[in-house]
Design an enzyme around this catalytic site. Structure first.
Site, PDB file in Angstrom:
ATOM      1  N   HIS A 117       5.500  15.823  -2.912  1.00 12.88           N
ATOM      2  CA  HIS A 117       4.141  15.266  -2.785  1.00 12.88           C
ATOM      3  C   HIS A 117       4.216  13.773  -2.454  1.00 12.88           C
ATOM      4  O   HIS A 117       3.563  13.305  -1.516  1.00 12.88           O
ATOM      5  CB  HIS A 117       3.392  15.515  -4.102  1.00 12.88           C
ATOM      6  CG  HIS A 117       2.018  14.915  -4.163  1.00 12.88           C
ATOM      7  ND1 HIS A 117       0.868  15.655  -3.953  1.00 12.88           N
ATOM      8  CD2 HIS A 117       1.603  13.653  -4.412  1.00 12.88           C
ATOM      9  CE1 HIS A 117      -0.184  14.849  -4.062  1.00 12.88           C
ATOM     10  NE2 HIS A 117       0.231  13.627  -4.355  1.00 12.88           N
ATOM     11  N   GLU A 118       5.015  13.024  -3.204  1.00 16.60           N
ATOM     12  CA  GLU A 118       5.085  11.567  -2.982  1.00 16.60           C
ATOM     13  C   GLU A 118       5.699  11.248  -1.612  1.00 16.60           C
ATOM     14  O   GLU A 118       5.299  10.271  -0.973  1.00 16.60           O
ATOM     15  CB  GLU A 118       5.878  10.870  -4.093  1.00 16.60           C
ATOM     16  CG  GLU A 118       5.358  11.080  -5.513  1.00 16.60           C
ATOM     17  CD  GLU A 118       3.871  10.880  -5.698  1.00 16.60           C
ATOM     18  OE1 GLU A 118       3.254  10.166  -4.897  1.00 16.60           O
ATOM     19  OE2 GLU A 118       3.316  11.470  -6.637  1.00 16.60           O
ATOM     20  N   HIS A 139       3.054  11.454   0.983  1.00 18.21           N
ATOM     21  CA  HIS A 139       2.153  10.289   0.995  1.00 18.21           C
ATOM     22  C   HIS A 139       2.617   9.214   1.980  1.00 18.21           C
ATOM     23  O   HIS A 139       1.847   8.340   2.339  1.00 18.21           O
ATOM     24  CB  HIS A 139       2.066   9.669  -0.396  1.00 18.21           C
ATOM     25  CG  HIS A 139       0.945  10.198  -1.234  1.00 18.21           C
ATOM     26  ND1 HIS A 139      -0.364  10.188  -0.817  1.00 18.21           N
ATOM     27  CD2 HIS A 139       0.944  10.726  -2.490  1.00 18.21           C
ATOM     28  CE1 HIS A 139      -1.132  10.697  -1.781  1.00 18.21           C
ATOM     29  NE2 HIS A 139      -0.363  11.031  -2.803  1.00 18.21           N
ATOM     30  N   GLU A 149      -5.137  12.761  -0.800  1.00 17.91           N
ATOM     31  CA  GLU A 149      -4.530  13.688  -1.779  1.00 17.91           C
ATOM     32  C   GLU A 149      -4.564  15.149  -1.327  1.00 17.91           C
ATOM     33  O   GLU A 149      -3.610  15.899  -1.559  1.00 17.91           O
ATOM     34  CB  GLU A 149      -5.204  13.549  -3.146  1.00 17.91           C
ATOM     35  CG  GLU A 149      -5.007  12.196  -3.827  1.00 17.91           C
ATOM     36  CD  GLU A 149      -3.552  11.850  -4.130  1.00 17.91           C
ATOM     37  OE1 GLU A 149      -2.659  12.678  -3.916  1.00 17.91           O
ATOM     38  OE2 GLU A 149      -3.313  10.713  -4.581  1.00 17.91           O
ATOM     39  N   TYR A 183      -6.762  17.723  -5.470  1.00 20.37           N
ATOM     40  CA  TYR A 183      -5.429  18.094  -4.981  1.00 20.37           C
ATOM     41  C   TYR A 183      -5.359  19.581  -4.621  1.00 20.37           C
ATOM     42  O   TYR A 183      -5.052  19.936  -3.488  1.00 20.37           O
ATOM     43  CB  TYR A 183      -4.362  17.817  -6.042  1.00 20.37           C
ATOM     44  CG  TYR A 183      -4.080  16.368  -6.365  1.00 20.37           C
ATOM     45  CD1 TYR A 183      -5.087  15.497  -6.769  1.00 20.37           C
ATOM     46  CD2 TYR A 183      -2.784  15.873  -6.312  1.00 20.37           C
ATOM     47  CE1 TYR A 183      -4.806  14.184  -7.098  1.00 20.37           C
ATOM     48  CE2 TYR A 183      -2.495  14.551  -6.641  1.00 20.37           C
ATOM     49  CZ  TYR A 183      -3.508  13.711  -7.032  1.00 20.37           C
ATOM     50  OH  TYR A 183      -3.228  12.414  -7.354  1.00 20.37           O
TER      51      TYR A 183
END
Ligand SMILES: [Zn+2]
Length: 478
Positions: free
Chosen positions: A334-335, A338, A357, A417
């Protein structure tokens, strides 16, 4: 800038640009860390007025002042023990001096000290620039937070340095965006800038930061680390006297994982996940344009936190049972996503958090599917979707709502999310995977290094005229 350029070429390119007229804001920060919880810093900002109005005032965010005293803390009472596992601790940022082109300027704080206003002596006309100098001191709270330090054993310390310096607020549509720091969710909304940050730290400390490492040297018993990068929208770091590192490369990008020696297994796992995620996203969305990406074990009770070219991951994630479940892997994937959605394609994370998100969480699901096939997809659905379905069905909130309207972190996560990822799943299933990737690549190309709003995103999608993406489709989701 090409992501695969060696460092020497990059710095010579930076040198040759010194005499050109600056196109965007440039932060040059020098700081000294005392090895515990104090930092002294000087910041030189080349401010470029890219608006159409002459600028007489400038506004900056002073995020560390949420820790100014107990009554400023933005957190819900039930989260306090997570933010402060060792008891409530305060801190903040003190502005010591403000100048414009060397001359003192008037300044004041507002918004409960969360913002700084400079009244310029010489207004900056559209297209012109001016040099702003700020001296400031930080007191870092003992907090399991993006801005906080934690002790590991008697004398091991890890400091999360996120949202720590005066960050110029966004000026758009004739007004400054000065939203206060929310109780949960991410606080920032910023423009692409150039950064150089020089850290002077006690010699046993390692600095992991945004940007590319330009140099490391020793002087008077201290170590100096210089990091810099062009075209990033924020700058964060993690400092520790308890770091080991592991490195790898993928698609010409250097990846460095920083971890506590007792969490070696997690540190190597993080490196492996970042490598695979970068590869999947490079192939699917368009290339990550920077030469380096760092991920550091640090303090943040909520889990992972994205910053441009830098990721903080909470130390608890490096422990069992997180490692044996998909928790660590989902957070890391997920990060990494980003970096595309938020770091490159920017948005207002406070008022329209779904914009980054939802797509980031979909990207994490896509990573599981590409890496592990059907089994990866199923494990994601079991863990994230099934577990959140009753919250999604029971909530009155819309995905595109601002952070402040959500009751708590759980509702926020379920709607913004997970439901966000399901929207993109529906889009993918309706138009097909090939068109979906075309769409994401075109969205990335159009908005990278810019900010995009929810309405702009919807218009951008509508203009593609995909069969099945009609009013009924939008009504179902928004
Ligand atoms: Zn996120």
């Amino acid at each position: 800038m090409q992501g695969t350029l060696p460092q020497s070429k990059q710095s010579s390119e930076i040198d040759s640009k010194i005499h050109e007229k600056p196109q965007r804001n440039k932060y040059d920060i020098r700081l000294e860390y005392d090895g515990k919880n104090h930092i002294k810093a000087e910041m030189a900002l080349t401010y470029v007025n890219n608006s159409s109005a002459p600028m007489k005032e400038l506004y900056f965010h002073l995020y560390p002042n949420i820790f100014r005293d107990k009554k400023h803390l933005p957190f819900f009472s039930w989260d306090l023990h997570l933010v402060f596992p060792d008891g409530i601790s305060t801190g903040g940022i003190d502005i010591l001096e403000a100048r414009q082109d060397g001359e003192p300027v008037e300044w004041t704080t507002l918004n409960g000290d969360e913002a700084l206003k400079l009244t310029l002596k010489k207004p900056v006309d559209p297209g012109k620039n001016s040099k702003i100098q700020l001296k400031f001191a930080l007191t870092i709270p003992r907090a399991n937070y993006r801005f906080g330090y934690m002790m590991f054993g008697k004398d091991r310390i890890t400091l999360s340095l996120g949202n720590w310096y005066p960050l110029l607020a966004i000026y758009d549509g004739g007004k400054w965006s000065l939203d206060k720091h929310p109780a949960f969710g991410d606080p920032t909304y910023s423009d692409i800038s150039d950064y150089t940050v020089r850290f002077t730290v006690p010699q046993d400390f390692t600095v992991a930061a945004s940007g590319a490492l330009q140099g490391k040297s020793a002087k008077d018993g201290k170590t100096i680390y210089t990091y810099s990068m062009e075209k990033i929208r924020d700058f964060a770091a993690a400092l520790s006297n308890n770091y080991e590192t592991a490195e790898d490369f993928v698609d010409g990008i250097k990846i460095i994982s920083y971890f506590h020696p007792e969490d070696k297994k997690g540190g190597f796992m993080a490196l492996d996940i970042v490598k695979h995620a970068l590869s999947v996203y490079n192939d699917s969305f368009g290339k990550y344009p920077y030469p380096e990406l760092r991920l550091a074990e640090a303090n943040f009770y909520a889990g992972g936190m994205e910053f441009p070219t830098f990721i903080m991951m909470n130390t608890a994630k490096y422990k069992e049972p997180y490692l044996s479940s998909t928790s660590f892997e989902r957070s890391t994937a997920h990060e990494v996503a980003h970096q595309w959605w938020y770091a490159l394609v920017g948005n207002d994370q406070i008022n329209e958090p779904w914009v980054d998100e939802g797509l980031t969480e979909f990207s994490a699901l896509y990573y599981f599917e590409k890496r592990y096939g059907q089994a990866g997809r199923e494990s994601y659905f079991e863990r994230q979707v099934d577990a959140n379905m009753s919250l999604i069905k029971g909530s009155k909130r819309k995905m595109q709502d601002p952070v402040r309207l959500f009751k708590n972190n759980r509702e926020y996560f379920a709607i913004v999310y997970v439901k966000g990822a399901l929207f993109y799943e529906d889009l993918k299933n309706t138009i097909g995977e090939e068109k979906m990737l075309d769409f994401l690549r075109s969205y990335f190309d159009t908005y990278k290094y810019k900010n995009v709003s929810f309405n702009e995103f919807i218009e951008f999608l509508k203009q593609k005229h995909y069969p099945g993406i009609d009013d009924g489709f939008f009504k179902k989701w928004f």
